[in-house]
Enzyme design. Structure first.
Site, mmCIF file in Angstrom:
data_model
loop_
_atom_site.group_PDB
_atom_site.id
_atom_site.type_symbol
_atom_site.label_atom_id
_atom_site.label_comp_id
_atom_site.label_asym_id
_atom_site.label_seq_id
_atom_site.Cartn_x
_atom_site.Cartn_y
_atom_site.Cartn_z
ATOM 1 N N THR A 138 12.471 10.953 -5.700
ATOM 2 C CA THR A 138 12.137 9.749 -6.449
ATOM 3 C C THR A 138 10.636 9.539 -6.564
ATOM 4 O OG1 THR A 138 14.206 8.621 -5.945
ATOM 5 C CG2 THR A 138 12.322 7.239 -6.449
ATOM 6 N N HIS A 147 -23.893 2.378 3.329
ATOM 7 C CA HIS A 147 -24.299 1.259 2.484
ATOM 8 C C HIS A 147 -24.920 1.807 1.194
ATOM 9 C CE1 HIS A 147 -25.889 -2.647 1.314
ATOM 10 N NE2 HIS A 147 -27.058 -2.030 1.047
ATOM 11 N N ILE A 162 7.433 -3.375 -7.017
ATOM 12 C CA ILE A 162 7.799 -2.736 -8.275
ATOM 13 C C ILE A 162 7.580 -3.685 -9.446
ATOM 14 C CG2 ILE A 162 9.675 -1.647 -9.567
ATOM 15 C CD1 ILE A 162 10.912 -0.855 -6.862
ATOM 16 N N SER A 169 16.606 7.176 -1.918
ATOM 17 C CA SER A 169 17.228 5.960 -2.432
ATOM 18 C C SER A 169 17.283 5.987 -3.952
ATOM 19 C CB SER A 169 16.439 4.728 -1.971
ATOM 20 O OG SER A 169 15.117 4.749 -2.504
ATOM 21 N N ALA A 202 7.235 6.179 0.802
ATOM 22 C CA ALA A 202 7.206 7.641 0.805
ATOM 23 C C ALA A 202 6.438 8.187 2.001
ATOM 24 C CB ALA A 202 6.586 8.148 -0.500
ATOM 25 N N HIS A 203 5.278 7.607 2.290
ATOM 26 C CA HIS A 203 4.472 8.130 3.396
ATOM 27 C C HIS A 203 5.096 7.816 4.743
ATOM 28 C CE1 HIS A 203 2.918 4.220 2.027
ATOM 29 N NE2 HIS A 203 2.666 3.958 3.298
#
Length: 576
Positions: free
Chosen positions: A126, A546, A272, A233, A418-419
């Site tokens: 997915t 910086h 989503i 899923s 996913a991770h």
């Protein structure tokens, strides 16, 4: 979003036939030790998620990896004749080749395991094909469109830009081409490392046995010392909603961008829904959110959500209905628009009827775990999720770990990212190769790729205060603004806030939430600090270049007021 195995299959070729091998790494089974063991995990104190864990202690027995022993008490159940096979086709078989399965496969090869991965649809699952990857391609387009259309922003930079336009098919092709490229990269990486890719639907036939192939064929049987379920899923569509794929769509359909409706209703205002509202409004659509809860963006830290609504929703062509259910949605037919019937979420009384050009169902995702053959190992799914303990070991109907069987990613429901699936897979490989490992889910960040972005890790402020009340400690909050950051001001993107939730007594980081330019990239310093148990008083000494956006986080940690001065990691870390 994770991998999913669909029913679009191809017959395995002769090249898919797997030769029998005696290659087997002698890794032992995890089982409950006779004495408690004191494990060190990545992350927070043992109390960190009290009241928030989905598993009770009775469902999460402590275990220990032994390098050269097999638990003889369960040997009789490992094969039909009462003895465990002495050799297997593979050390590891993974069912599902999404991001989670891919991460597990690569780590398994690194550890010297003979590995196969089964995929019934396409590599990448997915996330790569119908989720994270193509959605980011669309969001990249929407971000540029939004910037080019912002005349005030351009003039502030001294730029003059003519009216911006877009080619819908070109945008859709960009998303599809990106998914194809990433999918090919994943496939090539596994092939290069010697991972066997087996085509077909995978199902468990018993201990150590996996079938793969078309549903209407006998299929092939392979054996493996260890098995990982990583089936992911699919979009969740509530009852009463008729999806036609054209005018009433899920995120799977929306990513193809076959049309840009003038007016689209989005059911659900989570990750989503928010991301697609960003895409559609940038491309010219008007959006109506339909949210069952009393406020938009449930799940986000309330203060961050309030600011995000002021920036991402109020100024755009977006209206919303909160506290309502969409009980019936009918696709457009015969010249009639999409109709949406709303009821009050509390009283269930009819509230309103909307007529729009299209509706996107963004009500979350459901585990894809049908047909896995879990009955063969006495496993009962819970709301379609595969039950697991903190080590991702699949639990049988008694709550005991099933030997050599694991489940990662969306299919177990711990954290549907996913991770997170990839991290769980790596954790499992560590266990089966002799190193006990428990993943601290509180250290896993999440991000919403709107413009500006939202990111978070750990607890929200309400969660932290509830936990503090239960356990008797104090909570403090520190904040920094992007308006004081040189790089953000140079980009003319000063709208943003970073928020730190922490314990002032010991410097423990409970949560960090960011809304602003590149928030999804900035969150990882906080995520790694939580994973490593780093105290605020120590991370204050970190040096940041910086001028960079990272100084937002630098100032955030420096502004925290910690009473303790002791260094070293936070004691007794814990996993979800």
């Amino acid at each position: 979003m994770q991998s999913s195995v669909t029913l679009s299959l191809s017959q395995p070729t002769a090249a898919s036939t797997i030769p029998k091998s005696n290659y087997s790494v002698n890794h032992s089974l995890p089982f409950s030790p006779s004495k408690p063991i004191n494990l060190r995990f990545c992350g927070l104190r043992r109390e960190a998620f009290s009241g928030f864990s989905s598993l009770s202690r009775s469902q999460s027995p402590q275990s220990k990896i032994h390098s050269n022993k097999i638990n003889s008490a369960i040997s009789a159940s490992l094969s039909d004749n009462g003895s465990a096979p002495k050799s297997f086709d593979y050390d590891l078989v993974i069912i599902g080749a999404g991001v989670g399965g891919h991460g597990a496969a690569l780590h398994a090869v690194e550890k010297g395991l003979k590995t196969a991965i089964i995929e019934g649809d396409v590599i990448g699952g997915t996330c790569v094909n119908r989720g994270c990857v193509p959605s980011k391609a669309l969001l990249a387009v929407s971000g540029r469109m939004r910037e080019l259309q912002n005349e005030h922003h351009m003039k502030a930079l001294g730029l003059q830009v003519a009216a911006a336009g877009y080619d819908r098919q070109g945008v859709a092709d960009h998303a599809n081409n990106l998914a194809t490229k990433i999918r090919n990269n994943l496939t090539n990486s596994m092939k290069a490392l010697g991972v066997d890719i087996l085509t077909g639907v995978g199902s468990i036939m018993g201990p150590h046995k996996v079938r793969y192939g078309k549903l209407d064929s006998p299929g092939n049987i392979v054996t493996a010392k260890d098995i990982i379920i990583a089936t992911g899923s699919v979009p969740f569509v509530p009852k009463g909603i008729e999806v036609d794929g054209k005018t009433v769509i899920t995120s799977d359909h929306a990513l193809k961008l076959e049309s840009v409706p003038d007016w689209i209703a989005i059911v659900g205002s989570g990750y989503i829904g928010l991301e697609f509202s960003d895409v559609y409004t940038a491309l010219g659509s008007e959006v109506t959110f339909i949210e069952a809860l009393d406020q938009l963006m449930p799940g986000f830290d309330p203060e961050i959500g309030k600011l995000a609504q002021r920036v991402l929703i109020n100024p755009r062509k977006i209206d919303y209905h909160t506290g309502v259910f969409a009980t019936k949605i009918t696709p457009a037919k015969n010249g009639k628009p999409v109709t949406i019937e709303l009821i009050d979420a509390k009283t269930k009384e009819p509230k309103d009827t909307l007529e729009v050009d299209a509706a996107l169902i963004a009500t979350g995702r459901a585990p894809f775990t049908d047909g896995l053959g879990l009955d063969s190992v006495h496993v009962e799914r819970k709301r379609s999720f595969v039950p697991v303990d903190e080590r991702m070991r699949v639990l049988d109907f008694k709550g005991d770990p099933v030997p050599h069987l694991y489940c990662i990613g969306d299919a177990n429901g711990k954290m549907m990212l996913a991770h997170a699936a990839s991290a769980q897979g790596i954790s499992v490989i560590e266990q089966i190769t002799g190193r006990d490992h428990v993943l601290n889910h509180l250290s896993i960040p999440a991000a919403c790729f709107t413009h500006p972005e939202i990111s978070m890790v750990g607890l929200t402020e309400p969660q932290a205060r509830e936990k503090a009340e239960q356990e008797g400690f104090e909570v403090s909050v520190a904040k920094t603004s992007f308006k004081a950051n040189t790089k953000a001001l140079a980009e003319n993107e000063g709208e943003g806030l970073a928020k730190l939730i922490y314990r002032p007594d010991n410097g423990e980081i409970l949560g960090v939430h960011i809304f602003g330019l590149h928030a999804a990239d900035l969150i990882h310093e906080a995520s790694n600090a939580i994973a490593l148990g780093t105290r605020i008083q120590d991370i204050k000494f970190a040096v940041h270049a910086h001028p960079t956006l990272s100084e937002v986080i630098d100032e955030l940690f420096k502004s925290a007021k910690v009473k303790a001065h002791a260094s070293g990691p936070v004691s007794e870390p814990v996993a979800v």
